[in-house]
Design a protein around this motif. Structure first.
Motif, PDB file in Angstrom:
ATOM      1  N   SER A 169       0.918  -1.286   0.019  1.00 57.63           N
ATOM      2  CA  SER A 169       0.003   0.112   0.191  1.00 57.63           C
ATOM      3  C   SER A 169       0.968   1.329  -0.005  1.00 57.63           C
ATOM      4  CB  SER A 169      -1.102  -0.001   1.361  1.00 57.63           C
ATOM      5  OG  SER A 169      -1.813   1.093   1.193  1.00 57.63           O
ATOM      6  N   ALA A 170       0.752   2.171  -1.137  1.00 53.33           N
ATOM      7  CA  ALA A 170       1.375   3.437  -1.258  1.00 53.33           C
ATOM      8  C   ALA A 170       0.678   4.377  -0.200  1.00 53.33           C
ATOM      9  CB  ALA A 170       1.563   3.878  -2.638  1.00 53.33           C
ATOM     10  N   ILE A 171       1.507   4.659   0.847  1.00 55.13           N
ATOM     11  CA  ILE A 171       1.003   5.799   1.713  1.00 55.13           C
ATOM     12  C   ILE A 171       0.931   7.194   1.210  1.00 55.13           C
ATOM     13  CG2 ILE A 171       0.713   6.328   4.128  1.00 55.13           C
ATOM     14  CD1 ILE A 171      -0.317   3.469   3.574  1.00 55.13           C
ATOM     15  N   TYR A 172       2.260   7.718   0.966  1.00 55.55           N
ATOM     16  CA  TYR A 172       2.673   8.762   0.687  1.00 55.55           C
ATOM     17  C   TYR A 172       4.026   8.961   0.187  1.00 55.55           C
ATOM     18  CZ  TYR A 172       2.063  13.904   0.856  1.00 55.55           C
ATOM     19  OH  TYR A 172       1.963  15.203   0.465  1.00 55.55           O
ATOM     20  N   THR A 173       4.269  10.105  -0.615  1.00 62.21           N
ATOM     21  CA  THR A 173       5.633  10.142  -1.168  1.00 62.21           C
ATOM     22  C   THR A 173       5.983  11.690  -1.078  1.00 62.21           C
ATOM     23  OG1 THR A 173       5.545   8.436  -2.673  1.00 62.21           O
ATOM     24  CG2 THR A 173       7.093  10.156  -3.086  1.00 62.21           C
ATOM     25  N   TYR A 174       7.220  12.000  -0.843  1.00 68.45           N
ATOM     26  CA  TYR A 174       7.500  13.634  -0.656  1.00 68.45           C
ATOM     27  C   TYR A 174       8.918  13.394  -1.273  1.00 68.45           C
ATOM     28  CZ  TYR A 174       9.265  11.796   4.112  1.00 68.45           C
ATOM     29  OH  TYR A 174       9.723  11.066   4.880  1.00 68.45           O
ATOM     30  N   TYR A 175       9.445  14.679  -2.152  1.00 68.65           N
ATOM     31  CA  TYR A 175      10.629  14.553  -2.550  1.00 68.65           C
ATOM     32  C   TYR A 175      11.116  16.236  -2.827  1.00 68.65           C
ATOM     33  CZ  TYR A 175       7.173  14.920  -6.392  1.00 68.65           C
ATOM     34  OH  TYR A 175       6.052  15.538  -7.010  1.00 68.65           O
ATOM     35  N   ASP A 176      12.437  16.245  -3.122  1.00 67.20           N
ATOM     36  CA  ASP A 176      12.785  17.477  -3.281  1.00 67.20           C
ATOM     37  C   ASP A 176      11.973  18.247  -4.423  1.00 67.20           C
ATOM     38  OD1 ASP A 176      14.597  19.689  -4.119  1.00 67.20           O
ATOM     39  OD2 ASP A 176      16.243  18.707  -3.223  1.00 67.20           O
ATOM     40  N   PRO A 177      11.587  19.095  -4.309  1.00 69.19           N
ATOM     41  CA  PRO A 177      10.617  19.902  -5.521  1.00 69.19           C
ATOM     42  C   PRO A 177      11.571  20.520  -6.553  1.00 69.19           C
ATOM     43  CG  PRO A 177      10.518  20.978  -3.493  1.00 69.19           C
ATOM     44  CD  PRO A 177      11.293  20.056  -3.140  1.00 69.19           C
ATOM     45  N   ARG A 178      12.758  21.026  -6.027  1.00 66.63           N
ATOM     46  CA  ARG A 178      13.623  21.390  -7.084  1.00 66.63           C
ATOM     47  C   ARG A 178      14.069  20.619  -8.212  1.00 66.63           C
ATOM     48  NH1 ARG A 178      17.850  23.366  -2.678  1.00 66.63           N
ATOM     49  NH2 ARG A 178      17.427  21.074  -2.337  1.00 66.63           N
ATOM     50  N   LEU A 179      14.079  19.254  -7.911  1.00 66.76           N
ATOM     51  CA  LEU A 179      14.324  18.076  -9.007  1.00 66.76           C
ATOM     52  C   LEU A 179      13.090  17.736  -9.864  1.00 66.76           C
ATOM     53  CD1 LEU A 179      16.818  16.279  -6.600  1.00 66.76           C
ATOM     54  CD2 LEU A 179      17.404  18.071  -8.166  1.00 66.76           C
ATOM     55  N   SER A 180      12.492  18.608 -10.457  1.00 71.61           N
ATOM     56  CA  SER A 180      11.193  18.323 -11.151  1.00 71.61           C
ATOM     57  C   SER A 180      11.526  17.717 -12.503  1.00 71.61           C
ATOM     58  CB  SER A 180      10.449  19.761 -11.581  1.00 71.61           C
ATOM     59  OG  SER A 180      11.384  20.516 -12.449  1.00 71.61           O
ATOM     60  N   SER A 181      12.730  17.664 -13.102  1.00 69.62           N
ATOM     61  CA  SER A 181      12.974  16.958 -14.364  1.00 69.62           C
ATOM     62  C   SER A 181      13.218  15.744 -14.222  1.00 69.62           C
ATOM     63  CB  SER A 181      14.354  17.719 -14.833  1.00 69.62           C
ATOM     64  OG  SER A 181      15.642  17.467 -14.109  1.00 69.62           O
ATOM     65  N   ARG A 182      13.315  15.097 -12.776  1.00 69.34           N
ATOM     66  CA  ARG A 182      13.554  13.719 -12.663  1.00 69.34           C
ATOM     67  C   ARG A 182      12.139  13.011 -12.393  1.00 69.34           C
ATOM     68  NH1 ARG A 182      18.356  11.355 -10.768  1.00 69.34           N
ATOM     69  NH2 ARG A 182      19.947  12.630 -11.002  1.00 69.34           N
ATOM     70  N   SER A 183      11.073  13.687 -12.075  1.00 70.37           N
ATOM     71  CA  SER A 183       9.740  13.067 -12.115  1.00 70.37           C
ATOM     72  C   SER A 183       9.766  12.048 -10.931  1.00 70.37           C
ATOM     73  CB  SER A 183       9.230  12.274 -13.443  1.00 70.37           C
ATOM     74  OG  SER A 183       9.360  13.195 -14.239  1.00 70.37           O
ATOM     75  N   LEU A 184      10.279  12.478  -9.774  1.00 72.59           N
ATOM     76  CA  LEU A 184      10.399  11.699  -8.716  1.00 72.59           C
ATOM     77  C   LEU A 184       9.299  10.826  -8.113  1.00 72.59           C
ATOM     78  CD1 LEU A 184      13.159  13.737  -6.821  1.00 72.59           C
ATOM     79  CD2 LEU A 184      13.360  11.452  -8.039  1.00 72.59           C
ATOM     80  N   GLY A 185       8.038  11.626  -8.048  1.00 75.50           N
ATOM     81  CA  GLY A 185       6.750  10.875  -7.876  1.00 75.50           C
ATOM     82  C   GLY A 185       6.450   9.805  -8.565  1.00 75.50           C
ATOM     83  N   LYS A 186       6.750   9.773  -9.936  1.00 78.80           N
ATOM     84  CA  LYS A 186       6.433   8.801 -10.734  1.00 78.80           C
ATOM     85  C   LYS A 186       7.539   7.658 -10.685  1.00 78.80           C
ATOM     86  CE  LYS A 186       5.580   9.989 -15.146  1.00 78.80           C
ATOM     87  NZ  LYS A 186       5.882  10.608 -16.644  1.00 78.80           N
TER      88      LYS A 186
END
Length: 237
Positions: A169-186
């Motif tokens: 179960s994927a509860i939540y993801t958070y990441y460095d918003p400055r690294l948008s080119s990496r698509s870290l959420g995806k």
């Protein structure tokens, strides 16, 4: 046996409150008594019935006039990344990913606070606070683990997950918003699906898909997926 356990659970419901995802809509949520000890098997069965975990709460929307929140899950055996998703995986091959039972609170809270302040300043989780973080993210069950994403040793992302007997179960993801080119959420979702596949788990629960919410409609990109409707899971190619 599980059905009997679920019938014994005390459920409550909230009063109508503004919906976090759809403008001009009120929401009502059913939730399990947070003082009740929920065994892992019962938790997985509640997930199969469309419930989600947030901190100490297991909940499900029960809005009388709206059914926009649709529980979705990815069948791991059938999933194959798209061309765009493969490019995302390739773009992040330089990351170090570790599954951890415990976190460094200072590192994780700093990243979480930056993420909320930059990506969700218009939401009900802003402004972030350490107490909010402890109740929401670091309120974990025995099956909760943290997928840390690091770049040259620095923490740049984390996916909070619950590993259940037959699913993740994927509860939540958070990441460095400055690294948008990496698509870290995806990348985080793709990694969770691959991890579940390696662990021979049947599904990854992604929470609620809301077609008309920009914040939530990205979940439709992970195909095939199963959607929950009228107590049945239906496969969507």
């Amino acid at each position: 046996m599980l059905d009997e356990l679920i019938r014994q659970i005390q459920f409550y419901q909230t009063t109508p409150h503004p919906c976090s995802y759809l403008d001009d809509q009120n929401a009502v949520t059913a939730f399990v008594d947070p003082e009740t000890i929920i065994p892992i098997g019962t938790y997985e069965e509640l997930s199969r019935l469309g419930f989600r975990r947030s901190g100490s709460y297991l909940y499900k929307p029960i809005c009388a006039q709206c059914n926009a929140c649709i529980p979705v899950r990815v069948p791991t055996a059938n999933f194959s990344p798209s061309k765009t998703q493969k490019r995302c995986l390739k773009r992040n091959k330089d990351l170090s990913v570790k599954l951890k039972k415990h976190m460094d609170l200072d590192q994780h809270y700093a990243l979480y606070a930056e993420y909320i302040s930059n990506r969700h300043a218009d939401g009900d989780m802003f402004p972030p606070s350490e107490n909010q973080f402890l109740e929401f993210i670091n309120h974990k069950r025995d099956e909760t683990q943290f997928l840390e994403f690091r770049l040259e040793g620095s923490l740049i992302g984390c996916a909070v997950i619950d590993i259940l007997p037959r699913s993740l179960s994927a509860i939540y993801t958070y990441y460095d918003p400055r690294l948008s080119s990496r698509s870290l959420g995806k990348f985080a979702i793709l990694y969770q699906i691959e991890l579940a596949k390696q662990m021979k788990l049947d599904h990854v629960y992604l929470g609620y898909w809301i077609k008309d919410s920009q914040k939530m409609n990205y979940k439709a990109d992970y195909r095939p997926m199963e959607i929950f409707n009228k107590n049945m899971w239906n496969l969507i190619e």
